[in-house]
Scaffold this motif. Sequence first.
Motif, short mmCIF file in Angstrom:
data_model
loop_
_atom_site.label_atom_id
_atom_site.label_comp_id
_atom_site.label_asym_id
_atom_site.label_seq_id
_atom_site.Cartn_x
_atom_site.Cartn_y
_atom_site.Cartn_z
N LEU A 175 0.84 -1.19 0.00
CA LEU A 175 0.00 0.00 0.00
C LEU A 175 0.88 1.24 0.00
CD1 LEU A 175 -2.65 -1.15 2.63
CD2 LEU A 175 -2.84 -1.20 0.14
N PRO A 176 0.40 2.34 -0.58
CA PRO A 176 1.22 3.57 -0.66
C PRO A 176 1.35 4.27 0.70
CG PRO A 176 -0.94 3.95 -1.61
CD PRO A 176 -0.86 2.49 -1.30
N PHE A 177 0.48 3.92 1.63
CA PHE A 177 0.51 4.50 2.97
C PHE A 177 -0.29 3.58 3.88
CE2 PHE A 177 -2.64 6.62 0.29
CZ PHE A 177 -3.83 6.31 0.95
N THR A 178 -0.16 3.79 5.16
CA THR A 178 -0.91 2.99 6.12
C THR A 178 -2.39 3.36 6.06
OG1 THR A 178 1.01 2.88 7.56
CG2 THR A 178 -1.11 2.39 8.58
N VAL A 179 -3.22 2.35 6.00
CA VAL A 179 -4.67 2.57 5.95
C VAL A 179 -5.24 2.10 7.28
CG1 VAL A 179 -6.81 2.11 4.69
CG2 VAL A 179 -4.63 2.22 3.46
N ALA A 180 -5.23 3.03 8.24
CA ALA A 180 -5.63 2.69 9.61
C ALA A 180 -7.03 3.15 9.96
CB ALA A 180 -4.63 3.29 10.60
N ASP A 181 -7.63 4.00 9.12
CA ASP A 181 -8.94 4.54 9.46
C ASP A 181 -9.72 4.87 8.20
OD1 ASP A 181 -7.80 6.92 8.50
OD2 ASP A 181 -7.48 7.75 10.49
N SER A 182 -10.92 5.37 8.39
CA SER A 182 -11.82 5.68 7.27
C SER A 182 -11.24 6.76 6.35
CB SER A 182 -13.18 6.11 7.81
OG SER A 182 -14.08 6.34 6.76
N SER A 183 -10.59 7.76 6.93
CA SER A 183 -10.02 8.83 6.13
C SER A 183 -8.94 8.30 5.19
CB SER A 183 -9.42 9.90 7.06
OG SER A 183 -8.77 10.89 6.32
N ALA A 184 -8.08 7.44 5.70
CA ALA A 184 -7.04 6.84 4.85
C ALA A 184 -7.66 5.92 3.80
CB ALA A 184 -6.03 6.09 5.71
N ALA A 185 -8.73 5.22 4.17
CA ALA A 185 -9.41 4.35 3.21
C ALA A 185 -9.99 5.18 2.06
CB ALA A 185 -10.51 3.55 3.90
N LEU A 186 -10.53 6.34 2.36
CA LEU A 186 -11.04 7.23 1.31
C LEU A 186 -9.92 7.67 0.38
CD1 LEU A 186 -13.46 9.54 3.34
CD2 LEU A 186 -14.09 7.93 1.53
N ARG A 187 -8.78 8.03 0.94
CA ARG A 187 -7.64 8.44 0.12
C ARG A 187 -7.16 7.29 -0.76
NH1 ARG A 187 -4.39 10.16 4.66
NH2 ARG A 187 -2.85 8.79 3.70
N LEU A 188 -7.10 6.09 -0.21
CA LEU A 188 -6.68 4.94 -1.00
C LEU A 188 -7.65 4.68 -2.15
CD1 LEU A 188 -4.81 2.57 -1.59
CD2 LEU A 188 -6.14 1.22 0.07
N ALA A 189 -8.94 4.73 -1.87
CA ALA A 189 -9.93 4.51 -2.93
C ALA A 189 -9.77 5.55 -4.04
CB ALA A 189 -11.34 4.56 -2.35
N ALA A 190 -9.56 6.80 -3.68
CA ALA A 190 -9.37 7.85 -4.69
C ALA A 190 -8.11 7.58 -5.51
CB ALA A 190 -9.28 9.22 -4.02
N GLN A 191 -7.02 7.17 -4.86
CA GLN A 191 -5.79 6.88 -5.59
C GLN A 191 -5.95 5.69 -6.53
OE1 GLN A 191 -2.09 6.54 -3.57
NE2 GLN A 191 -2.24 8.55 -2.61
N LEU A 192 -6.66 4.67 -6.07
CA LEU A 192 -6.91 3.51 -6.94
C LEU A 192 -7.63 3.94 -8.20
CD1 LEU A 192 -8.10 0.93 -4.26
CD2 LEU A 192 -5.96 0.83 -5.57
N GLU A 193 -8.66 4.75 -8.04
CA GLU A 193 -9.45 5.19 -9.20
C GLU A 193 -8.67 6.13 -10.11
OE1 GLU A 193 -12.04 3.65 -9.99
OE2 GLU A 193 -12.72 2.78 -8.12
#
Length: 166
Positions: free
Chosen positions: A78-96
């Motif tokens: 992963l590009p960064f630690t996904v520890a919470d909802s905010s990080a999950a949102l950022r990851l989803a945006a980066q994936l897209e």
Amino acid sequence: MSDGDKTKQAELTALQAALAAEHAAVYGYGVVGGRIGTPRQGEARSAYDAHRAARDTLARSVRDLGGDPVAASPAYALPFTVADSSAALRLAAQLEERLAGVYADLVRATTGPRRTTATASLRESAVRAVRWSGHTPTFPGLAERTDDTTGHAGATDSPLSASPTP
């Protein structure tokens, strides 16, 4: 190599890149789904299902052109630690955003029905990226037209890169 062979090879290469990106997105959405807040879990599940379907369609397209579909990696960094909802949102945006870039490359490499499908996939990824991130790029999937290079398939490393399992 004839022009027809070069065109077919370029299309196959772009299809394989899109398939690899969809494999990473399916993995990434597994992480997103585990960390996203309850209000957006349905949206994450819908995106996960859409990427699984796109992955399967791309694998068929690769086979139709005589290729062996690239396999999913056993794990992705992963590009960064996904520890919470905010990080999950950022990851989803980066994936897209990443997928939009890969699909822009696929649009360039294809014609006919495959180009139509690639264009629809580019649009869908761009719309999901906006929903997750809350901002709209000027040219989704075309990093060379913006200051942001994260959406272009060849501009930076994938937000998820294959890595061996420890």
